[in-house]
Design a protein around this motif. Structure first.
Motif, PDB file in Angstrom:
ATOM      1  N   PRO A 179       0.825  -1.210   0.000  1.00  0.00           N
ATOM      2  CA  PRO A 179       0.000   0.000   0.000  1.00  0.00           C
ATOM      3  C   PRO A 179       0.861   1.263   0.000  1.00  0.00           C
ATOM      4  N   CYS A 180       2.125   1.127   0.421  1.00  0.00           N
ATOM      5  CA  CYS A 180       3.076   2.232   0.403  1.00  0.00           C
ATOM      6  C   CYS A 180       3.378   2.687  -1.022  1.00  0.00           C
ATOM      7  N   CYS A 181       3.317   1.756  -1.972  1.00  0.00           N
ATOM      8  CA  CYS A 181       3.866   2.004  -3.313  1.00  0.00           C
ATOM      9  C   CYS A 181       2.879   1.826  -4.457  1.00  0.00           C
ATOM     10  N   PHE A 182       1.734   1.197  -4.227  1.00  0.00           N
ATOM     11  CA  PHE A 182       0.841   0.984  -5.367  1.00  0.00           C
ATOM     12  C   PHE A 182      -0.030   2.212  -5.579  1.00  0.00           C
ATOM     13  N   VAL A 238       5.988  -8.521   2.464  1.00  0.00           N
ATOM     14  CA  VAL A 238       6.786  -7.294   2.431  1.00  0.00           C
ATOM     15  C   VAL A 238       6.677  -6.718   1.027  1.00  0.00           C
ATOM     16  N   CYS A 239       6.953  -5.422   0.934  1.00  0.00           N
ATOM     17  CA  CYS A 239       6.778  -4.719  -0.337  1.00  0.00           C
ATOM     18  C   CYS A 239       7.988  -4.944  -1.248  1.00  0.00           C
ATOM     19  N   THR A 240       7.717  -5.413  -2.455  1.00  0.00           N
ATOM     20  CA  THR A 240       8.788  -5.670  -3.421  1.00  0.00           C
ATOM     21  C   THR A 240       9.448  -4.365  -3.865  1.00  0.00           C
ATOM     22  N   ARG A 241       8.654  -3.302  -3.994  1.00  0.00           N
ATOM     23  CA  ARG A 241       9.221  -2.052  -4.494  1.00  0.00           C
ATOM     24  C   ARG A 241      10.110  -1.385  -3.451  1.00  0.00           C
ATOM     25  N   CYS A 242       9.781  -1.541  -2.189  1.00  0.00           N
ATOM     26  CA  CYS A 242      10.559  -0.911  -1.110  1.00  0.00           C
ATOM     27  C   CYS A 242      11.859  -1.651  -0.791  1.00  0.00           C
ATOM     28  N   ASN A 243      11.955  -2.906  -1.193  1.00  0.00           N
ATOM     29  CA  ASN A 243      13.077  -3.740  -0.759  1.00  0.00           C
ATOM     30  C   ASN A 243      13.929  -4.176  -1.948  1.00  0.00           C
TER      31      ASN A 243
HETATM   32 ZN   LIG Z   1       6.489  -0.138  -0.792  1.00  0.00          ZN
END
Ligand SMILES: [Zn+2]
Length: 268
Positions: A179-182, A238-243
């Protein structure tokens, strides 16, 4: 989910699945492989521009870590649709070798030793296991698959074909865009806003008509509405885009990226 390390290779797993002792499963990270550049290092996608020999070696390492024979894997070209296919012992090797399975975003089986594979890099891999009927499934749930409820369709299919009781089914939502990145625009947000149960999971609009959709919460809601016990749903990915050090991300890296894979296989 939690991350375990096998032969220096981090792998995402669902503890409830492990506790049964009846399935091998895991979702790859980008660590522990032989590919370099944008594909560094455990790229499992054969159509990402990486050398085929590298991808084969990466597959060998990942399946070794899971204790699954490479030649038992089955996979298909995925199209962000909701078509599911039942696969059998006779389908083992399709994907690594010649395959007649195409336009398929979910695979399921009740045959031990058949290793279902689904690819992702922001899209959520959904894994399913019914320890009572001994049936497994793997589905690919990007935003399109989520809006089209591939999770519900998978549960209904297992119920129809094998008599699986949704209350018995364990499910896991793997590493994927959070939800941080989508962030998305109004038409995509609208696909979610039109379902009243999902409205709380859409934030916005912000600024120039941008929205954020919590695809994790939507997938969890879909699985609960399909009859799963909330305690049987592992939806703490966990978020793929953040990591970036652990995962490929289509949003972050564009087309020049590797692919992650989720694998599940009945062991008995
Ligand atoms: Zn993210």
């Amino acid at each position: 989910m939690e991350l375990i390390t096998h032969n220096n290779m981090p792998i995402a797993v669902f503890p409830r699945f492990l506790e049964t002792g009846l399935v091998s499963h895991g979702i790859s990270t980008r660590a522990g492989g032989v590919s370099s550049g944008a594909w560094e290092s455990l790229n499992l996608g054969f159509h990402r521009g990486d050398d085929r020999s590298n991808v084969m070696e990466n597959f060998r390492r990942f399946t070794d870590a899971l204790g699954v024979p490479l030649q038992n894997t089955v996979f298909s070209a995925q199209t962000h649709g909701t078509y599911l296919r039942r696969v059998y012992d006779s389908d083992k090797g399709k994907g690594i070798g010649p395959s007649d399975i195409s336009q398929t975003d979910g695979l399921y089986t009740n045959e031990p030793g058949v290793a279902l594979v689904t690819f992702c890099a922001d899209c959520a891999p959904l894994l399913f296991f019914d320890p009572v009927k001994k049936v497994i499934a793997a589905s690919h749930s990007g935003w399109r698959g989520t809006a089209a409820q591939i999770g519900r369709i998978t549960v209904e299919t297992l119920n129809n074909e094998f008599g699986c009781n949704p209350k018995d089914i364990l499910a896991g939502v793997g590493p994927s865009i959070g939800p941080c990145c989508f962030e998305t625009d109004a038409p995509v947000a609208g696909e979610f806003l039109k379902n009243p149960a999902w409205v709380p999971y859409v934030k916005g609009p912000y600024g120039a008509d941008k929205y954020k959709v919590d695809l994790w919460r939507v997938n969890k809601q879909i699985l609960e509405d399909a009859g799963l016990d909330p305690r049987h749903i592992d939806c703490e990915p966990v978020c793929t885009r953040c990591n970036e050090n652990l995962f490929y991300s289509h949003r972050r890296d564009g087309g020049k990226r590797g692919s992650l894979a989720a694998i599940i296989c009945l062991t008995a």
